[in-house]
Design an enzyme around this catalytic site. Structure first.
Site: not given
Ligand code: BES
Ligand code: MN
Ligand code: ZN
Length: 503
Positions: A259, A264, A271, A283, A346
């Site tokens: 990843k 992020d 967030k 990340d 994902r």
């Protein structure tokens, strides 16, 4: 588009500062020498002190106790409690020694002291090299004043060819780990997907790796809907970085997927503006661990072929960002309803895993800072591992034992899959509130196409709040050494491989 802030900036300075680890009969001049002291029994001969005197100085020989005695050669007493039963204890003790001799650029350790309780010389020397090189790490290229005294040499006092080989192994693995930490600690404006690709193209070939970089147009042609969907809100282009290690005569082939979310923000599911989200520059540590581990393979003499896919983009909100309810078509043709743009890892991994599966590799392993849920479940010292095959899980856990990057297996519980149901797509990118790390693993399982597979969620241990033994404050490089050890010991998986449906 690719906005470069400082084209000259080198995000991976630590590659230029690797200490020499050597065997010799005596310590170099001006070295600090470690004296390992158990909590009971006789004190080492080298000490002209009594237990009572040590107690008065607050030193009881417990793990993490340390006391520096200045002198022509400084002695650093390091507590080891009951002794060295494992390589991990040696790594920790040498790291403790290194931190307590922070001003010395020459360090020395008696080899016999490490192997006294039965750890083989090769493993002991490897652990000692890793402990010193990893403890003497700090990320300082953006500071005007550097505090770190660079380590020049670690001398293992003794003669032993096994130990020499171990010291070399430890140096290779620690070098890889430090590379991963540099990548993790570099701020997001200094390391976007474009810059990461540039580093991989420059560094990879020096370590026997072939590096291919795919830009936006190629990613569209390849149909990587997950990577494009996450990238949609960003002004920076995505990059797919394919890294190949192809030793002659290889009979096994591993696919690694990382990843690579360069930052992020959460995207439209933004967030909160909490200082803890500074960590989201890390990340991309899955991709950093995959790439860095691969730089060790040739020097370790690994016989297995390894192909890495680094899925790189940041996750940003903007007028062009993926919206909640949007549907993405992934590389393997499956469609995904995006119900939360913060469940982005994902999405990029699904495409990468599908690409690895197409190569018909013997096993796929993905590494990702994937879920806060894994961190809540296991804390910051242990990563979660999921697998559709027991022999893959076991090989990963064995590798983690060697590198002291422990993995705790969590279940791939197919019963939780129904919460990912979508009315408009094959499934959604989130499921129930409970079991978030499991849901994420179940999502990835949709892309493995029956290949034996393991998934490592490093959200918890990716970062350390403080200097702590071999971990340094900031990025820990977690899973880098583990992946290299895994590749070095790899055996074709056997036994059952679980599918995607309850039977
Ligand atoms: N990168 C985060 C996970 C993370 C959190 C890593 C903390 C390291 C430290 C990931 O993309 C994320 O945001 N996950 C969400 C998933 C949720 C929206 C289903 C999470 O864990 O909250
Ligand atoms: Mn996220
Ligand atoms: Zn993320």
């Amino acid at each position: 588009m690719n906005v470069i802030i400082d084209a000259e900036f080198n995000p991976v300075p630590s590659l230029q500062q690797i200490a020499k680890v050597q065997l010799a009969k005596t310590a170099p001049k001006a070295a600090a020498v470690a004296v390992f002291v158990k909590s009971e029994g006789d004190l080492p001969d080298a000490l002209d002190l009594t237990r009572e005197q040590l107690e008065l100085a607050g030193f009881a020989g417990k793990k993490s106790d340390a006391l520096l005695l200045p002198g022509e050669t400084a002695k650093v007493l390091v507590g080891i409690s009951k002794g060295f039963k494992t390589a991990a204890e040696i790594r920790n003790a040498v790291a403790c020694f290194t931190r307590n001799a922070a001003k010395f650029s020459e360090l020395a350790v008696e080899l016999d002291a490490l192997t006294l309780d039965g750890v083989p010389a090769r493993e002991a020397a490897q652990a000692a090299a890793e402990g010193a090189l990893l403890a003497r790490y700090a990320y300082e290229p953006l500071k005007n004043k550097q505090n770190l005294v660079a380590l020049e040499t670690l001398t293992l006092i003794g003669e032993n060819s096994e130990a020499a080989a171990g010291a070399e192994r430890g140096t290779i693995l620690a070098t890889a780990d430090r590379l991963a930490r540099d990548l993790g600690n570099t701020p997001p404006r200094h390391l976007n997907a474009y810059k990461f690709a540039e580093v991989a193209e420059r560094v990879g070939p020096e370590y026997g790796l072939e590096v291919e970089v795919f830009g936006r147009e190629e990613i569209i042609e390849m149909g990587l809907g997950g990577l494009l969907g996450v990238n949609a809100g960003s002004v920076q282009d995505p990059r797919l970085i394919k890294v190949s290690y192809q030793p002659e005569g290889a009979t096994e082939h591993i696919g690694l997927v990382g990843k690579g979310i360069m930052y992020d923000s959460g995207g439209i599911s933004l967030k909160p503006s909490n200082a803890s989200h500074c960590s989201m520059k890390m990340d991309m540590m899955g991709a950093a661990a995959v790439f860095s581990a691969m730089t060790a393979l040739k020097e370790l003499g690994v016989k297995t072929r390894v192909t890495g896919f680094l899925m790189c983009t940041d996750n940003m909100p903007s007028g062009s960002a993926t919206k909640l309810g949007d549907v993405l078509t992934m590389r393997n043709g499956k469609t995904v309803e995006v119900r939360n743009t913060d469940a982005e890892g994902r999405l990029v991994l699904g495409d990468g895993i599908a690409l690895a599966a197409e190569l018909e590799v013997d096993a796929i392993v993905d590494v990702a800072t994937l879920t806060g849920a894994a961190m809540m479940a296991l804390g910051t010292q242990t990563a979660a591992v999921f697998a559709n095959n027991d022999t893959v899980a076991q090989q990963l856990q064995d590798a983690g034992k060697k590198s002291d990057e422990t993995l705790w297996r969590l279940p791939l519980d197919l019963r939780l899959k129904k919460a990912m149901k979508s009315n408009v797509a094959d499934f959604a990118n989130i499921g129930a509130n409970e079991g978030g790390a499991i849901t994420a693993a179940l999502f990835l399982n949709e892309f493995v196409a029956g290949t034996p597979w393991g998934h490592i969620d490093i959200a918890g241990p990716m970062e350390s709040n403080s200097d702590d033994l071999w971990r340094s404050a900031g990025s820990t490089g977690y899973a880098t050494r583990l992946l290299a050890e895994f590749a070095a010991d790899f055996k074709k998986p056997s036994g059952d491989t679980v599918g995607t449906e309850l039977e």
